[in-house]
Design a protein around this motif. Structure first.
Motif, PDB file in Angstrom:
ATOM      1  N   ARG A  15     -10.774  37.609 -57.727  1.00 19.10           N
ATOM      2  CA  ARG A  15     -11.339  37.631 -56.367  1.00 19.10           C
ATOM      3  C   ARG A  15     -12.369  36.500 -56.184  1.00 19.10           C
ATOM      4  O   ARG A  15     -12.421  35.881 -55.123  1.00 19.10           O
ATOM      5  N   THR A  16     -13.157  36.219 -57.214  1.00 14.51           N
ATOM      6  CA  THR A  16     -14.130  35.129 -57.158  1.00 14.51           C
ATOM      7  C   THR A  16     -13.414  33.787 -57.016  1.00 14.51           C
ATOM      8  O   THR A  16     -13.806  32.943 -56.205  1.00 14.51           O
ATOM      9  N   GLU A  19     -11.934  33.469 -53.477  1.00 11.32           N
ATOM     10  CA  GLU A  19     -12.971  33.153 -52.489  1.00 11.32           C
ATOM     11  C   GLU A  19     -13.376  31.682 -52.582  1.00 11.32           C
ATOM     12  O   GLU A  19     -13.534  31.003 -51.559  1.00 11.32           O
ATOM     13  N   HIS A  20     -13.523  31.179 -53.804  1.00 14.95           N
ATOM     14  CA  HIS A  20     -13.882  29.768 -54.001  1.00 14.95           C
ATOM     15  C   HIS A  20     -12.807  28.848 -53.422  1.00 14.95           C
ATOM     16  O   HIS A  20     -13.122  27.857 -52.739  1.00 14.95           O
ATOM     17  N   LYS A  22     -10.607  29.496 -51.074  1.00 14.90           N
ATOM     18  CA  LYS A  22     -10.518  29.595 -49.613  1.00 14.90           C
ATOM     19  C   LYS A  22     -11.732  29.010 -48.892  1.00 14.90           C
ATOM     20  O   LYS A  22     -11.586  28.360 -47.863  1.00 14.90           O
ATOM     21  N   LYS A  23     -12.926  29.240 -49.447  1.00 16.78           N
ATOM     22  CA  LYS A  23     -14.146  28.856 -48.735  1.00 16.78           C
ATOM     23  C   LYS A  23     -14.690  27.486 -49.121  1.00 16.78           C
ATOM     24  O   LYS A  23     -15.443  26.894 -48.366  1.00 16.78           O
ATOM     25  N   THR A  24     -14.312  26.994 -50.300  1.00 11.09           N
ATOM     26  CA  THR A  24     -14.846  25.709 -50.738  1.00 11.09           C
ATOM     27  C   THR A  24     -13.758  24.640 -50.836  1.00 11.09           C
ATOM     28  O   THR A  24     -13.873  23.576 -50.232  1.00 11.09           O
ATOM     29  N   GLU A  25     -12.730  24.932 -51.605  1.00 11.05           N
ATOM     30  CA  GLU A  25     -11.698  23.925 -51.859  1.00 11.05           C
ATOM     31  C   GLU A  25     -10.858  23.611 -50.623  1.00 11.05           C
ATOM     32  O   GLU A  25     -10.589  22.435 -50.344  1.00 11.05           O
ATOM     33  N   ARG A  26     -10.415  24.630 -49.897  1.00  7.07           N
ATOM     34  CA  ARG A  26      -9.605  24.387 -48.694  1.00  7.07           C
ATOM     35  C   ARG A  26     -10.315  23.457 -47.716  1.00  7.07           C
ATOM     36  O   ARG A  26      -9.746  22.446 -47.296  1.00  7.07           O
ATOM     37  N   PRO A  27     -11.558  23.770 -47.317  1.00  7.18           N
ATOM     38  CA  PRO A  27     -12.248  22.874 -46.374  1.00  7.18           C
ATOM     39  C   PRO A  27     -12.467  21.464 -46.936  1.00  7.18           C
ATOM     40  O   PRO A  27     -12.348  20.478 -46.200  1.00  7.18           O
ATOM     41  N   ARG A  28     -12.771  21.358 -48.226  1.00  7.18           N
ATOM     42  CA  ARG A  28     -12.988  20.045 -48.842  1.00  7.18           C
ATOM     43  C   ARG A  28     -11.715  19.211 -48.780  1.00  7.18           C
ATOM     44  O   ARG A  28     -11.743  18.026 -48.426  1.00  7.18           O
TER      45      ARG A  28
END
Length: 158
Positions: A15-16, A19-20, A22-28
């Motif tokens: 789950r961690t 979340e990483h 979806k919230k960090t790598e995707r936008p980057r």
């Protein structure tokens, strides 16, 4: 599809990671693709192709994790009755009957296995030989290099 056993810690780690991603790598990666597009011709744009490759990898990993979590049967070993038997999630101290070497393994789900950390998959030959056995039992593990005989020294429900 069948449920896949997983420890509480294994589920939390997935789950961690999800979340990483979806919230960090995707936008980057989305930002990197947008910047690469601004450089012009996409056919010969190495930055664009690298970003798209990263995007493909991340999206694939997201789908993989979501699939694993949807089929997970999370088992909290601390809530299981203390039977003294080797079960999924238990930690087992073994003594090699030939060499008297000791080793300790925790039996975990396939995705959590890491031999360097003494986490072995529930579907591994050694775990299959141990499941259902008790302290003091002697088990024979069929390994590629030949049979290995272990005595179960201790079973812990951690």
């Amino acid at each position: 599809m069948n449920k896949v056993p997983m420890t509480v810690q294994g589920e939390a780690a997935l789950r961690t990671e999800l979340e990483h991603l979806k919230k960090t790598e995707r936008p980057r990666i989305t930002q990197a693709i947008a910047e690469a597009r601004e450089h012009g011709d996409l056919k010969e744009n190495a930055e664009y192709h690298a970003a798209r490759e990263q995007q493909s990898f991340v999206e694939g990993r997201i789908m993989d994790i979501e699939d694993k979590l949807s089929h997970a049967q999370v088992i909290d070993v601390t809530r299981l009755p203390r039977t003294g038997k080797v079960l999924f999630g238990t930690t087992v101290a073994l003594i090699n009957t030939e060499s008297d070497d000791t080793v300790t393994y925790r039996i975990v789900g396939d995705d959590e296995a890491d031999v360097k950390q003494n986490l072995i998959s529930v579907s591994s030959p050694i775990a299959r030989a141990l499941i259902g056995k008790e302290e003091g039992d002697v088990v024979v593990v069929r390994a590629p290099g030949g049979d290995i005989e272990y005595e179960i020294d201790e079973v812990r429900h951690v």
